[in-house]
Each structure stands twice: as structure tokens, then as C-alpha cells.
Design an enzyme around this catalytic site. Structure first.
Site, PDB file in Angstrom:
ATOM      1  N   GLU A 182       0.794  -1.263  -0.038  1.00 45.11           N
ATOM      2  CA  GLU A 182      -0.139   0.080   0.034  1.00 45.11           C
ATOM      3  C   GLU A 182       0.879   1.489   0.000  1.00 45.11           C
ATOM      4  O   GLU A 182       0.293   2.405  -0.292  1.00 45.11           O
ATOM      5  CB  GLU A 182      -0.840   0.000   1.239  1.00 45.11           C
ATOM      6  N   ASP A 205       7.036 -11.245   8.332  1.00 48.85           N
ATOM      7  CA  ASP A 205       7.502 -12.700   7.766  1.00 48.85           C
ATOM      8  C   ASP A 205       8.925 -12.140   6.983  1.00 48.85           C
ATOM      9  O   ASP A 205       9.200 -11.157   6.853  1.00 48.85           O
ATOM     10  CB  ASP A 205       6.483 -13.133   6.880  1.00 48.85           C
TER      11      ASP A 205
HETATM   12  N1  HPA Z   1       4.122  -9.575   0.766  1.00 50.78           N
HETATM   13  C1  HPA Z   1       3.220  -8.484   0.426  1.00 50.78           C
HETATM   14  N2  HPA Z   1       2.742  -7.789   1.601  1.00 50.78           N
HETATM   15  C2  HPA Z   1       2.911  -8.140   2.927  1.00 50.78           C
HETATM   16  C3  HPA Z   1       4.129  -9.216   3.112  1.00 50.78           C
HETATM   17  C4  HPA Z   1       4.531 -10.255   1.876  1.00 50.78           C
HETATM   18  O1  HPA Z   1       5.354 -11.035   2.327  1.00 50.78           O
HETATM   19  N3  HPA Z   1       4.096  -9.495   4.490  1.00 50.78           N
HETATM   20  C5  HPA Z   1       3.251  -8.604   4.981  1.00 50.78           C
HETATM   21  N4  HPA Z   1       2.623  -7.799   4.043  1.00 50.78           N
END
Ligand code: HPA
Length: 238
Positions: A182, A205
Site C-alpha cells: 500500500e 515474515d
Molecule cells: N508480501 C506482501 N505484503 C506483505 C507481506 C508479504 O510478504 N507481508 C506482509 N505484508
């Protein structure tokens, strides 16, 4: 009254926090705003609240996921007279020195999504944060606590489940710290509307090499988000 934010001028504070997740908007209001905050939007489940933080007016409005949804909300907040938007979200960490729960302050957001570029009407546009907000976030992050704070560029991708297994390597090569969905739209709408903008994310992550990402536990995510929110709320009302 805009189509998706069923509110009038004055319902939102000049400074608005913008998480993707409607329930995170509710959590932010309950955890960080003083008692007495009120709901200002529920259209399409896109919850929004207005209250105070340390005695100063502040709002939180969820954006949904991805540039098209978020762009509608940023645009309509602009129509309602909002002067500063701070995205508070999550991102995938893609550099080797990054850990779950770390904070990322995005000084720029590469638009790997046609929505922002279509809106900009310029392919080479460089969506970037408002410098003074990034500077304040950087200063506040010096004593931020448990998780590291990284300051640099991110990628705003149009695709969460990307079929290209090399795409993260290409983003990493260019020095991006993280991937989210975003920030480029926020910075583009803010540039056109001459309002202030910053995106701050918690690493949810971590991408190592070409492997699929490893995801954070719900408890660690909550702690990381709380650290990010301390910075974001202070930048918002500064
Ligand atoms: N990719 C895209 N958007 C995200 C990710 C991702 O790994 N993790 C949190 N938002």
C-alpha cells in the site's frame, strides 16, 4: 460525504493512522487512544475511529489490502480535509539483517503495482515519504526498545502470492528492506494532494534466499506492532 467513508469534514482528526486491517484499527483505538473515542466509519467493514492520543486529536482508518482499496481510502481522507496519513502495517523483511517484529520506516516505496503509476500518470514517478515525518520516526526509533528499526525503501507489490520465485531476489538486489502492498499508493496520493505521509511497518515474515517466507507468531506480531505504534502515534501528533 464520500462513497466509502461515510463521514463529514471534521469527523476525522487532521492526523490519521492507516492500518490495512479493520480489526487492527479497532485495536489501535482501544489500546492507544484515550477513553471516549468514537467510531466514524463502518462502511464495507472499513472501521474508522477518532479520539485523542496524549490529549491531541488523532484518527485511525483501515484501508483494506492492496493499492486499489487503500487508494480509495487515502483519496477520500483527502476529500475530508485530512492533512497527514501514517500507514501502520506489516511487511515481509527481505534483507539478511532483518528479524520478525522489527520496524521498517519507508522513506520510499517502489511501485510494483500499476495502480500508483496509473494514478501518477508517470511511469518513472518515485513515491516517497514526507521527510520531516521520516526524520521524526528515525529520532524516536533510537530508543525504541526490543526490536531493531530499519530505515530505507520498500516495494509495494500488487501480488501477495507471487508466481515468480526470483522476484524477491530482484527487489533485494536494489536494497529494498521489505515488501508490502500500500505505501506507494499512499505516497502518490499524498504527493498529488499535497498532504504529509509516512509508512511504518512491522516485519511479519522474513524472506531468506529463495525459500518461502517464515511467518511470525501472533504473540510476537502483537509485541512488534505495539513498538511500531508507539513511534507512529507520536509521529502522527507531532
Ligand atoms: N508480501 C506482501 N505484503 C506483505 C507481506 C508479504 O510478504 N507481508 C506482509 N505484508
Amino acid at each position: 460525504m464520500p462513497i466509502h467513508l461515510r463521514a463529514e469534514t471534521g469527523d476525522y482528526a487532521p492526523n490519521v493512522l492507516c492500518p490495512g486491517d479493520p480489526l487492527r484499527a479497532q485495536y489501535i483505538a482501544e489500546r492507544f487512544f484515550e477513553p471516549g473515542f468514537r467510531q466514524v466509519n463502518a462502511e464495507r467493514g472499513m472501521l474508522g475511529f477518532t479520539g485523542t492520543f496524549e490529549g491531541r486529536p488523532i484518527s485511525v482508518q483501515s484501508t483494506g489490502m492492496g493499492c486499489p482499496s487503500a487508494g480509495i481510502v487515502f483519496e477520500e481522507l483527502g476529500m475530508l480535509g485530512v492533512e497527514r496519513m501514517i500507514r501502520v502495517g506489516t511487511c515481509g523483511g527481505i534483507q539478511p539483517n532483518m528479524s520478525m517484529g522489527d520496524t521498517v520506516v519507508a522513506i520510499a516505496a517502489s511501485a510494483d503495482d500499476q495502480t500508483a503509476l496509473q494514478y501518477a500518470q508517470m511511469d518513472g514517478f518515485a513515491p516517497s515519504a514526507t521527510f520531516v515525518l521520516a526524520e521524526r520516526a528515525a529520532a524516536l526509533s533510537r530508543d525504541s526498545g526490543r526490536f531493531d528499526v530499519h530505515i530505507g525503501s520498500v516495494v509495494s507489490s500488487a501480488v501477495f502470492y507471487h508466481p515468480d520465485t526470483n522476484v524477491v531476489s530482484r527487489w533485494r538486489r536494489l536494497g529494498h528492506l521489505g515488501v508490502e502492498m500500500e505505501a506507494a499508493m499512499l505516497y502518490t496520493v499524498a504527493a498529488v494532494r499535497r498532504v504529509e505521509a509516512l509508512a511504518i511497518m512491522t516485519v511479519s515474515d522474513v524472506y531468506a534466499g529463495e525459500e518461502p517466507p517464515v511467518r511470525i507468531s501472533d504473540d510476537d506480531l502483537k509485541n512488534g506492532v505495539d513498538q511500531m505504534m508507539e513511534i507512529a502515534c507520536r509521529v502522527a501528533v507531532s
